[in-house]
Design a protein around this motif. Sequence first.
Motif: not given
Length: 264
Positions: A214-239
Amino acid sequence: MGRREEVECWLTDMDGVLVHENHALPGAAELLQQWEDAGTPYLVLTNNSIFTARDLSARLRTSGLNVPEERIWTSALATADFLKQQLPGGSAFVIGEAGITTALHEAGYIMTETAPDFVVVGETRNYSFEAITKAIRLIDAGARFIVTNPDATGPSVDGPLPATGAIAALITKATGKEPYVVGKPNPMMFRSALNKIGAHSENTAMIGDRMDTDIVAGIEAGLHTVLVLTGISDRAEIEKYPFRPDEVLSGVTELVAGPVESEL
């Protein structure tokens, strides 16, 4: 674009953002209603190519979420849209369920086992060795190889299930041909979604729960990206990634109350 107040249109993932195991996540129903009341253009995106938009709309309704079928954009619909642009009125040999076959039929495609223009592999729970063998031989004979989404596994109550990406890898190994993958994280899926609602990347946001799709594709498409922590990725994953979303929220419930500053 880095500020939420500039957002006029929304794209959102489904699983892990709006629902989890057929249960609506906190704030999901309210956010959808907020968009509807304001007349905000939006689409719910999913890499799942098994179901039609009508099927998914009904499934979401049982979870307590009202999402009209025209507000749902699947990897199957994106694939059909892509093929219609590439070769209008073409033909395809398809491994998949109603989601992809219906989308291709509505795009004017003919399903055939005789010299198809494309071999299209989508999600299914009934992979056939015979069908996979046929796909391999048709690709060897010159058919172009298309895959609806790259997901190697899918979830089930008993554990992971082999998914589209795993079957595509088998076909690639046998043919030496890599497929063109339409679904996330290919920004192509976002671009087709933007076209569907007449939106522009400059004023559109993507809400997702996965950094790697979601996030990498959103960035590559030039979108404003919002990650929510209710699914796969957590804060540690971001790093672990060299890119970061514009915002990190606990869940979509934070989008209901109004704009807040990014936590990054």
